[in-house]
Scaffold this active site. Structure first.
Site, PDB file in Angstrom:
ATOM      1  N   PRO A  11       0.793  -1.227   0.000  1.00  0.00           N
ATOM      2  CG  PRO A  11      -0.878  -1.556   1.596  1.00  0.00           C
ATOM      3  CD  PRO A  11       0.380  -2.163   1.046  1.00  0.00           C
ATOM      4  CG  ASN A  12      -0.368   4.325   1.176  1.00  0.00           C
ATOM      5  OD1 ASN A  12      -1.301   4.840   0.565  1.00  0.00           O
ATOM      6  ND2 ASN A  12      -0.507   3.796   2.375  1.00  0.00           N
ATOM      7  NE  ARG A  19       3.770   6.760   1.758  1.00  0.00           N
ATOM      8  CZ  ARG A  19       3.979   5.532   2.192  1.00  0.00           C
ATOM      9  NH1 ARG A  19       4.412   4.604   1.366  1.00  0.00           N
ATOM     10  NH2 ARG A  19       3.750   5.211   3.449  1.00  0.00           N
ATOM     11  CE1 TYR A  24       8.662   5.366   3.388  1.00  0.00           C
ATOM     12  CE2 TYR A  24       7.056   7.140   3.175  1.00  0.00           C
ATOM     13  CZ  TYR A  24       7.530   6.020   3.836  1.00  0.00           C
ATOM     14  OH  TYR A  24       6.877   5.555   4.945  1.00  0.00           O
ATOM     15  CG  ASN A  74       8.498  -1.565   0.800  1.00  0.00           C
ATOM     16  OD1 ASN A  74       7.854  -1.676   1.847  1.00  0.00           O
ATOM     17  ND2 ASN A  74       9.112  -0.448   0.466  1.00  0.00           N
ATOM     18  CB  ALA A  77       1.242   0.394   6.588  1.00  0.00           C
ATOM     19  CD  GLU A  98       9.883  -6.974   6.203  1.00  0.00           C
ATOM     20  OE1 GLU A  98       9.371  -8.094   6.441  1.00  0.00           O
ATOM     21  OE2 GLU A  98       9.940  -6.064   7.042  1.00  0.00           O
ATOM     22  CG  HIS A 100      10.898  -1.758   5.338  1.00  0.00           C
ATOM     23  ND1 HIS A 100       9.544  -1.737   5.102  1.00  0.00           N
ATOM     24  CD2 HIS A 100      11.151  -2.895   6.022  1.00  0.00           C
ATOM     25  CE1 HIS A 100       9.003  -2.823   5.632  1.00  0.00           C
ATOM     26  NE2 HIS A 100       9.952  -3.538   6.184  1.00  0.00           N
ATOM     27  NE  ARG A 107       9.514   6.725   8.905  1.00  0.00           N
ATOM     28  CZ  ARG A 107       8.622   6.439   7.947  1.00  0.00           C
ATOM     29  NH1 ARG A 107       8.818   5.398   7.157  1.00  0.00           N
ATOM     30  NH2 ARG A 107       7.548   7.189   7.784  1.00  0.00           N
TER      31      ARG A 107
HETATM   32  C1  DQA Z   1       7.994   1.478   4.212  1.00  0.00           C
HETATM   33  C2  DQA Z   1       7.953   1.725   5.726  1.00  0.00           C
HETATM   34  C3  DQA Z   1       6.576   1.457   6.273  1.00  0.00           C
HETATM   35  O1  DQA Z   1       6.548   1.713   7.670  1.00  0.00           O
HETATM   36  C4  DQA Z   1       5.554   2.372   5.617  1.00  0.00           C
HETATM   37  O2  DQA Z   1       4.265   2.096   6.079  1.00  0.00           O
HETATM   38  C5  DQA Z   1       5.616   2.303   4.129  1.00  0.00           C
HETATM   39  C6  DQA Z   1       6.919   2.286   3.488  1.00  0.00           C
HETATM   40  C7  DQA Z   1       9.357   1.844   3.599  1.00  0.00           C
HETATM   41  O3  DQA Z   1       9.585   1.471   2.462  1.00  0.00           O
HETATM   42  O4  DQA Z   1      10.169   2.510   4.248  1.00  0.00           O
HETATM   43  O5  DQA Z   1       4.604   2.349   3.436  1.00  0.00           O
HETATM   44  O6  DQA Z   1       7.772   0.100   3.978  1.00  0.00           O
END
Ligand code: DQA
Length: 148
Positions: A11-12, A19, A24, A74, A77, A98, A100, A107
């Site tokens: 998501p996102n 964003r 990011y 990735n 959330a 995984e 990020h 954070r």
């Molecule tokens: C993320 C970190 C997560 O906490 C966040 O919700 C994201 C992006 C990252 O790539 O740093 O959507 O996965």
């Protein structure tokens, strides 16, 4: 069929560049993906992004049957909240890395808990888009080996 590696964003993550670029980075996913496909031109890279937990599960479920050799994910959330994704990753026998973009340990406190990392082969956090490249290298380095 070539050596298939899947890259999944949760998501996102379809909104990179717009964003929170201070967290990011200012690069779009399209630019990141263009680079990855160039660097790993010999591989068959597959990309999937969804804002929907179930859609990600449906996609991940198909990977092994389709001959995929590794997964870079990735989960956004979902990392911190999805038992369903954890269960789904747990039954995969291919390596799962995984990734990020941000350093989730530097954070908000809720980001320091990953439900998915314990069932992954490894985790890369805080190295920006380079994390995806290193994750693919980790999968290649493991060859066709299974998850620990
Ligand atoms: C993320 C970190 C997560 O906490 C966040 O919700 C994201 C992006 C990252 O790539 O740093 O959507 O996965």
């Amino acid at each position: 069929m070539g050596y298939v590696v899947a890259v999944v964003n949760g998501p996102n993550l379809g909104r990179l560049e717009r964003r929170e670029p201070e967290i990011y980075g200012g690069e779009s996913w399209e630019a990141i993906w263009r680079r990855l496909t160039k660097v790993f031109a010999e591989l068959e890279l597959e990309y999937y992004q969804s804002n929907h937990e179930g859609a990600i599960l449906d996609f991940v479920e198909t990977l092994e049957d389709r001959g995929c050799k590794g997964l870079v994910i990735n989960p956004g959330a979902l990392t911190h909240q999805s038992y369903a994704l954890r269960d789904c990753l747990k039954v995969l026998s291919i390596p799962v890395i995984e990734v990020h973009l941000s350093n989730v340990y530097a954070r908000e406190a809720f980001r320091a808990t990953s439900l998915t990392a314990p069932v992954a082969t490894g985790q890369i956090s805080g190295l920006g888009p380079l994390g995806y490249e290193l994750a693919i290298r980790a999968i290649l380095a493991r060859g066709t080996g299974e998850k620990p």
